[in-house]
Design a protein around this motif. Structure first.
Motif, PDB file in Angstrom:
ATOM      1  N   MET A  93       0.889  -1.312  -0.099  1.00  0.00           N
ATOM      2  CA  MET A  93      -0.016   0.097   0.239  1.00  0.00           C
ATOM      3  C   MET A  93       1.055   1.371  -0.076  1.00  0.00           C
ATOM      4  SD  MET A  93      -3.519  -0.237  -0.032  1.00  0.00           S
ATOM      5  CE  MET A  93      -4.557   0.272   1.211  1.00  0.00           C
ATOM      6  N   SER A  94       2.174   0.999   0.371  1.00  0.00           N
ATOM      7  CA  SER A  94       2.999   2.432   0.429  1.00  0.00           C
ATOM      8  C   SER A  94       3.026   2.823  -1.157  1.00  0.00           C
ATOM      9  CB  SER A  94       4.323   2.000   0.758  1.00  0.00           C
ATOM     10  OG  SER A  94       5.145   1.285   0.141  1.00  0.00           O
ATOM     11  N   LYS A  95       2.577   2.158  -2.070  1.00  0.00           N
ATOM     12  CA  LYS A  95       2.955   2.480  -3.409  1.00  0.00           C
ATOM     13  C   LYS A  95       1.592   3.571  -3.964  1.00  0.00           C
ATOM     14  CE  LYS A  95       2.821  -1.749  -5.788  1.00  0.00           C
ATOM     15  NZ  LYS A  95       2.844  -2.593  -6.763  1.00  0.00           N
ATOM     16  N   ALA A  96       0.413   3.756  -2.968  1.00  0.00           N
ATOM     17  CA  ALA A  96      -0.447   4.491  -3.149  1.00  0.00           C
ATOM     18  C   ALA A  96      -0.274   5.820  -2.169  1.00  0.00           C
ATOM     19  CB  ALA A  96      -1.873   3.697  -2.818  1.00  0.00           C
ATOM     20  N   SER A  97       0.973   6.212  -1.703  1.00  0.00           N
ATOM     21  CA  SER A  97       1.258   7.108  -0.677  1.00  0.00           C
ATOM     22  C   SER A  97       0.502   8.317  -0.954  1.00  0.00           C
ATOM     23  CB  SER A  97       2.772   7.169  -0.598  1.00  0.00           C
ATOM     24  OG  SER A  97       3.354   7.507  -1.452  1.00  0.00           O
ATOM     25  N   ARG A  98       0.724   8.865  -2.164  1.00  0.00           N
ATOM     26  CA  ARG A  98       0.197  10.216  -2.638  1.00  0.00           C
ATOM     27  C   ARG A  98      -1.331  10.345  -2.335  1.00  0.00           C
ATOM     28  NH1 ARG A  98       1.284  10.841  -8.972  1.00  0.00           N
ATOM     29  NH2 ARG A  98      -0.548  12.488  -8.613  1.00  0.00           N
ATOM     30  N   TRP A  99      -2.154   8.975  -2.472  1.00  0.00           N
ATOM     31  CA  TRP A  99      -3.402   9.117  -2.099  1.00  0.00           C
ATOM     32  C   TRP A  99      -3.969   8.934  -0.937  1.00  0.00           C
ATOM     33  CZ3 TRP A  99      -1.204   6.931  -6.459  1.00  0.00           C
ATOM     34  CH2 TRP A  99      -1.136   7.945  -7.545  1.00  0.00           C
ATOM     35  N   LEU A 100      -3.092   8.453  -0.175  1.00  0.00           N
ATOM     36  CA  LEU A 100      -3.416   8.068   1.272  1.00  0.00           C
ATOM     37  C   LEU A 100      -2.830   9.280   2.341  1.00  0.00           C
ATOM     38  CD1 LEU A 100      -2.450   4.159   1.075  1.00  0.00           C
ATOM     39  CD2 LEU A 100      -4.597   5.016   1.319  1.00  0.00           C
ATOM     40  N   GLU A 101      -1.753   9.651   1.864  1.00  0.00           N
ATOM     41  CA  GLU A 101      -0.997  10.585   2.818  1.00  0.00           C
ATOM     42  C   GLU A 101      -2.149  11.637   3.763  1.00  0.00           C
ATOM     43  OE1 GLU A 101       3.369  12.050   2.097  1.00  0.00           O
ATOM     44  OE2 GLU A 101       1.913  12.392   0.460  1.00  0.00           O
ATOM     45  N   GLU A 102      -2.599  12.423   3.028  1.00  0.00           N
ATOM     46  CA  GLU A 102      -3.402  13.346   3.621  1.00  0.00           C
ATOM     47  C   GLU A 102      -4.454  12.830   4.602  1.00  0.00           C
ATOM     48  OE1 GLU A 102      -4.317  16.400   0.529  1.00  0.00           O
ATOM     49  OE2 GLU A 102      -6.005  16.705   2.104  1.00  0.00           O
ATOM     50  N   ALA A 103      -5.269  11.870   4.127  1.00  0.00           N
ATOM     51  CA  ALA A 103      -6.263  11.178   5.175  1.00  0.00           C
ATOM     52  C   ALA A 103      -5.809  10.531   6.422  1.00  0.00           C
ATOM     53  CB  ALA A 103      -7.248  10.279   4.247  1.00  0.00           C
ATOM     54  N   VAL A 104      -4.412   9.930   6.116  1.00  0.00           N
ATOM     55  CA  VAL A 104      -3.840   9.346   7.379  1.00  0.00           C
ATOM     56  C   VAL A 104      -3.484  10.352   8.016  1.00  0.00           C
ATOM     57  CG1 VAL A 104      -1.770   7.977   8.275  1.00  0.00           C
ATOM     58  CG2 VAL A 104      -2.979   7.498   5.794  1.00  0.00           C
ATOM     59  N   GLN A 105      -3.041  11.526   7.852  1.00  0.00           N
ATOM     60  CA  GLN A 105      -2.353  12.501   8.560  1.00  0.00           C
ATOM     61  C   GLN A 105      -3.412  13.197   9.526  1.00  0.00           C
ATOM     62  OE1 GLN A 105       1.159  13.274   8.756  1.00  0.00           O
ATOM     63  NE2 GLN A 105       0.207  14.122  10.736  1.00  0.00           N
ATOM     64  N   GLU A 106      -4.631  13.455   8.782  1.00  0.00           N
ATOM     65  CA  GLU A 106      -5.881  13.879   9.266  1.00  0.00           C
ATOM     66  C   GLU A 106      -6.327  12.998  10.451  1.00  0.00           C
ATOM     67  OE1 GLU A 106      -7.636  16.371   5.423  1.00  0.00           O
ATOM     68  OE2 GLU A 106      -8.983  14.837   6.588  1.00  0.00           O
ATOM     69  N   ALA A 107      -6.489  11.885  10.010  1.00  0.00           N
ATOM     70  CA  ALA A 107      -7.099  10.938  11.340  1.00  0.00           C
ATOM     71  C   ALA A 107      -5.913  10.929  12.314  1.00  0.00           C
ATOM     72  CB  ALA A 107      -7.304   9.708  10.775  1.00  0.00           C
ATOM     73  N   VAL A 108      -4.909  10.816  11.982  1.00  0.00           N
ATOM     74  CA  VAL A 108      -3.740  10.786  13.380  1.00  0.00           C
ATOM     75  C   VAL A 108      -3.975  12.080  14.107  1.00  0.00           C
ATOM     76  CG1 VAL A 108      -1.533  10.712  13.573  1.00  0.00           C
ATOM     77  CG2 VAL A 108      -2.326   9.113  12.250  1.00  0.00           C
ATOM     78  N   ASP A 109      -4.128  13.130  13.414  1.00  0.00           N
ATOM     79  CA  ASP A 109      -4.152  14.570  14.104  1.00  0.00           C
ATOM     80  C   ASP A 109      -5.185  14.617  15.100  1.00  0.00           C
ATOM     81  OD1 ASP A 109      -1.812  15.399  13.042  1.00  0.00           O
ATOM     82  OD2 ASP A 109      -2.832  16.516  11.400  1.00  0.00           O
ATOM     83  N   MET A 110      -6.545  14.088  14.438  1.00  0.00           N
ATOM     84  CA  MET A 110      -7.661  14.112  15.079  1.00  0.00           C
ATOM     85  C   MET A 110      -7.868  13.201  16.336  1.00  0.00           C
ATOM     86  SD  MET A 110     -11.364  13.910  13.123  1.00  0.00           S
ATOM     87  CE  MET A 110     -11.674  11.974  13.417  1.00  0.00           C
ATOM     88  N   ARG A 111      -7.102  12.041  16.301  1.00  0.00           N
ATOM     89  CA  ARG A 111      -7.159  11.058  17.235  1.00  0.00           C
ATOM     90  C   ARG A 111      -6.197  10.924  18.322  1.00  0.00           C
ATOM     91  NH1 ARG A 111     -11.430   7.632  15.384  1.00  0.00           N
ATOM     92  NH2 ARG A 111     -12.333   7.944  13.666  1.00  0.00           N
ATOM     93  N   THR A 112      -5.032  11.518  18.291  1.00  0.00           N
ATOM     94  CA  THR A 112      -3.909  11.263  18.962  1.00  0.00           C
ATOM     95  C   THR A 112      -3.760  12.543  20.070  1.00  0.00           C
ATOM     96  OG1 THR A 112      -2.441  12.476  17.489  1.00  0.00           O
ATOM     97  CG2 THR A 112      -2.619  10.091  17.470  1.00  0.00           C
ATOM     98  N   LEU A 113      -3.367  12.115  21.110  1.00  0.00           N
ATOM     99  CA  LEU A 113      -3.156  13.345  22.164  1.00  0.00           C
ATOM    100  C   LEU A 113      -2.236  14.255  21.606  1.00  0.00           C
ATOM    101  CD1 LEU A 113      -2.639  10.998  25.268  1.00  0.00           C
ATOM    102  CD2 LEU A 113      -4.709  12.234  24.595  1.00  0.00           C
ATOM    103  N   SER A 114      -2.277  15.568  21.891  1.00  0.00           N
ATOM    104  CA  SER A 114      -1.783  16.476  21.159  1.00  0.00           C
ATOM    105  C   SER A 114      -0.231  16.590  21.400  1.00  0.00           C
ATOM    106  CB  SER A 114      -1.989  17.763  21.640  1.00  0.00           C
ATOM    107  OG  SER A 114      -2.009  18.217  23.102  1.00  0.00           O
ATOM    108  N   TYR A 115       0.070  16.080  22.844  1.00  0.00           N
ATOM    109  CA  TYR A 115       1.628  15.827  23.066  1.00  0.00           C
ATOM    110  C   TYR A 115       2.347  15.159  22.077  1.00  0.00           C
ATOM    111  CZ  TYR A 115      -1.093  16.825  27.314  1.00  0.00           C
ATOM    112  OH  TYR A 115      -1.953  17.182  28.132  1.00  0.00           O
ATOM    113  N   HIS A 116       1.591  14.123  21.698  1.00  0.00           N
ATOM    114  CA  HIS A 116       2.436  13.171  20.584  1.00  0.00           C
ATOM    115  C   HIS A 116       2.983  13.908  19.307  1.00  0.00           C
ATOM    116  CE1 HIS A 116       2.015   9.616  22.915  1.00  0.00           C
ATOM    117  NE2 HIS A 116       0.864   9.685  22.942  1.00  0.00           N
TER     118      HIS A 116
END
Ligand SMILES: [Zn+2]
Length: 390
Positions: free
Chosen positions: A331-354
């Motif tokens: 799936m790393s081959k599709a990085s261009r189309w995954l990247e943004e959504a992954v980052q958004e979900a991580v930003d939304m769901r992790t504690l801000s300290y991380h």
């Protein structure tokens, strides 16, 4: 009695000193004898004598003269990366990939064979043929093939036995024993996600990074955990089965017995299943081509998978507080189309300290992280023996 005691101590000291000299050439070469002496604190006569042993053993070579600090130009020493060769294998569900590397992990030869979910007998036959072929391709060298490392899609115990490989349906296989009996060299077997984590840590996006979580996103999802630059394997070698994190409380049933497991929503399988339902191509490369062409439905599908991928990664980040999470395998081959959504979900769901330090990366070695990591296992075993022989 006293004499033999002394001899024992001296042998031990010589071993330790040889390892020190060897490691400084390996890690910091080219170095002159004087530079090794400066770095190690060993006196020049000791260094010269140990270097001579290492040259005799073909592990270190003189590569000509370096810069002088006024006096005679010093002879520089370098680790002989062609003293032997290692074999790395990535045993997939529908392919075998193999590399032949030198002792610094540079790929000399690479081959790939496709298979169709082989049964145990034909799988082992294909594996043996593939190793035979790579051995035949190895150049002449003092140590020959120093070892074989194999990454497999399943749970492996610390004796190199595959306990459970659900996508291959092989059951229990003493793979390390089998391959060692056939080829008479040291063999290391590990889960493909651990091998991939090791590959990225040594040769890829994780170089120099202390705390790295590698997420292998292929047919399923596996993870390899590197803490303090070392692979964390848990009490019995089974850590990292994070593909079965529960992310949907009332989710789909999983073959592991649980329901709502992460890999049911964020793996290549999940992507292809969704694609099928929506009448899109059921093949990763075709979906990538369609995303490249700007097809809105395909782009939305990648975003949705990316967002599930990010949800699982957020859980991992909250547990481990890593420096980086590396998304690897197919799936790393599709990085261009995954990247943004992954980052958004991580930003939304992790504690801000991380978030301040943590980065999400895609594998530098793409779908070769596991095969390179597997070869590294073989190299590392050999270098460990060199350090102990001195
Ligand atoms: Zn599961």
């Amino acid at each position: 009695m006293v004499k033999s005691q002394q001899t024992g101590d001296q042998t031990m000291i010589k071993k330790i000193n040889t390892a020190i000299v060897f490691d400084s050439v390996l890690k910091n070469g080219p170095l002159s004898r004087a530079q090794i002496s400066e770095r190690s604190g060993l006196n020049k006569a000791t260094v010269s004598s140990l270097v001579l042993d290492l040259i005799d053993a073909k592990l270190v070579e003189e590569i000509g003269q370096g810069e002088s600090n006024g006096g005679r130009k010093p002879v520089m020493l370098l680790f002989n990366a062609q003293a032997g060769y290692a074999i790395g294998i990535d045993l997939g569900v529908n392919y075998i990939r193999g590399v032949l590397t030198d002792l610094l992990g540079h790929v000399i030869e690479e081959r790939e064979w496709s298979m169709k979910r082989p049964d145990l007998t034909s799988g082992l036959k294909q594996l043996t043929e593939c190793i035979d072929k790579l051995i035949a391709l190895a150049p002449e060298s003092p140590y020959g093939i120093v070892g074989i490392g194999i990454g497999v899609p399943g749970i492996v115990d610390d004796k190199g036995t595959i306990l459970f490989a659900p996508n291959l349906e092989w059951g229990r296989v003493d793979l390390q024993q089998y391959v060692e009996d056939k080829f008479r060299v040291p063999v290391t077997i590990d889960n493909e996600a651990n091998a991939g984590a090791q590959g990225e840590q040594k040769y890829g996006a994780g170089r120099g990074i202390a705390h790295q979580i590698y997420v292998s996103v292929g047919i399923g999802i596996g993870t390899g955990i590197i803490l303090h630059k070392e692979l964390y394997k848990g009490a019995s070698g089974f850590s990292g089965e994070l593909g079965h994190l529960s992310i949907e409380y009332n989710g789909k049933p999983c073959r592991c017995g649980n329901q709502g497991c992460w890999e049911l929503y964020a793996s290549e399988n999940a992507l292809l299943e969704q694609a099928g339902k929506q009448g899109l191509p059921e093949e990763l490369d075709e979906l990538i081509a369609s995303a490249e062409a700007g097809d809105e439905r395909t782009l939305a599908l990648f975003r949705s998978i990316g967002s599930y991928l990010g949800a699982g990664i957020a859980n991992i980040v909250n547990v481990f507080n890593p420096d980086v999470v590396i998304i690897g395998n197919r799936m790393s081959k599709a990085s261009r189309w995954l990247e943004e959504a992954v980052q958004e979900a991580v930003d939304m769901r992790t504690l801000s300290y991380h978030r301040e330090r943590m980065r999400i990366l895609f594998a530098d070695l793409q779908d070769r992280s596991a095969v390179r990591g597997a070869a590294y296992y073989a190299i590392n075993t050999f270098l460990g023996k060199v350090r102990n022989v001195g």
